[in-house]
Enzyme design. Structure first.
Site, PDB file in Angstrom:
ATOM      1  CB  VAL A   1      -0.960  -0.014   1.214  1.00  0.00           C
ATOM      2  CG1 VAL A   1      -0.211   0.279   2.509  1.00  0.00           C
ATOM      3  CG2 VAL A   1      -2.113   0.964   1.021  1.00  0.00           C
ATOM      4  CE1 TYR A   2       3.434   1.337   4.525  1.00  0.00           C
ATOM      5  CE2 TYR A   2       5.696   0.648   4.152  1.00  0.00           C
ATOM      6  CZ  TYR A   2       4.615   0.775   4.997  1.00  0.00           C
ATOM      7  OH  TYR A   2       4.698   0.345   6.295  1.00  0.00           O
ATOM      8  CB  SER A   3       3.910   5.361  -2.845  1.00  0.00           C
ATOM      9  OG  SER A   3       4.322   6.434  -2.020  1.00  0.00           O
ATOM     10  CB  ALA A   4      -0.731   3.268  -5.010  1.00  0.00           C
TER      11      ALA A   4
END
Length: 351
Positions: free
Chosen positions: A60-63
């Protein structure tokens, strides 16, 4: 650099590990950082030189961009490090694009492998609790990933005490993979983990990886009573983790950290990190930095050990109050407490 066993597993990890939430800066994560590929390579180089052998990220970090940058930065040296990532958070708008279902975990593992440019994930972590998916389904999906060699160890993050114990119980009952670690928030400013999560780790042999060990910079010494927050800080940019419920108490803690640091000839950040490394069951701290100066300062905590006097000063200003039933146990059951109990109650009994 020191290395510790990750719980009762055979895996040894460096006491400081590299966090990559700052990689990318896409969407809401721009408030945390926007490290590009060139800077990421520099930071990875510095961490490897310092002896760090575990790098942590999440889908999920920066998609997904954080994983992509990390995968590119590790090209040609993937075998030098352990890579940890996570899944559970929404990765799309569809009804099955979040959670810990078999469908979501298997598809997200494949996506992470592609972004990371690797054939396996060393530590695959359940990023958050999913109260609508049966635990047996989640653990069976992890079992399949382990048997296929796509994942080597499994852990969780941000679980409550009962959720963690339920996961361990279901795993044991059905002969499914046992979690080896939990990734939690734990700092001098926020010691809630000591009520349940730290005692469980001691009792059940789990490793603890600490995220945001400086409380998003709150314990770096840059936030002081009566002074404006530093320019560019996460809190000014709208990032609200961790919450500050008692600002005056936070400043009391920071005052002592700064005093100890001044007397010791270290930075406040190094003192806050060193305190955590001395806590029971803590395996490693996940450090992330917006620049190489911050990274170099954090790395200086790896071999710093606090004296008993320094620990006592920090303990006195930050000790959490005993909630029920802990105050009752301290009063009436102190004759038969075990190591897990004493991790919380011991300092209170001593005073």
């Amino acid at each position: 650099m020191r290395y510790r066993q990750l719980g009762t597993s055979g895996l040894r990890v460096s006491v400081l590990t590299m966090g990559t939430m700052t990689f990318g800066g896409r969407g809401g994560f721009s408030s945390v950082g926007s490290t590009d590929l060139d800077e990421a390579r520099h930071q990875v180089n510095r961490c490897l030189e310092a002896g760090i052998n575990l790098i942590d990220t999440a889908n999920v970090y920066s998609a997904g961009l954080s994983e992509e940058i990390l995968g590119q930065a590790l090209q040609g040296r993937r075998d030098q490090v352990l890579v940890a990532t996570k899944a559970r958070m929404p990765m799309g708008d569809g009804p099955n694009d979040a959670g810990l279902s078999r469908h979501h975990l298997l598809s997200q593992c494949e996506a992470s492998l592609r972004r990371l440019r690797t054939d396996h994930i060393d530590l695959y972590q359940l990023h958050e609790w999913d109260g609508q998916t049966p635990l047996q389904e989640t653990l069976e999906a992890l079992d399949d990933l382990l048997r296929a060699g796509k994942v080597r160890y499994v852990g969780c993050s941000n679980y409550t005490g009962w959720q963690l114990m339920k996961a361990l119980g279901v795993a044991e009952r059905h002969g499914l993979p046992r979690l080896v670690s939990q990734q939690i928030h734990y700092t001098l400013q926020a010691r809630e983990a000591e009520y349940e999560l730290v005692p469980i780790a001691i009792d059940q042999g789990l490793g603890i990886l600490v995220w945001s060990p400086l409380a998003s910079g709150l314990l770096s010494g840059k936030y002081r009573r009566g002074e404006p927050a530093p320019a560019g800080s996460r809190l000014l940019s709208g990032w609200d983790e961790p919450p500050v419920r008692d600002q005056e108490r936070l400043y009391d803690v920071v005052d002592v950290i700064v005093d100890v640091a001044r007397d010791r000839g270290a930075s406040p950040a190094q003192i806050a990190l060193a305190w955590l490394l001395d806590r029971p069951a803590v395996t490693a701290l996940i450090i992330g930095a917006r620049n190489q100066e911050q990274l170099a300062d954090n790395l200086g905590a790896a071999d710093l050990s606090l004296t008993q006097e320094e620990q006592a000063r920090l303990e006195a200003v930050s000790r959490p109050p005993l909630l029920y039933p802990y105050w009752h146990q301290a009063k009436t059951a102190s004759d038969r407490l075990g190591p897990a109990d004493l991790s919380l109650l011991g300092p209170h009994l001593a005073t």
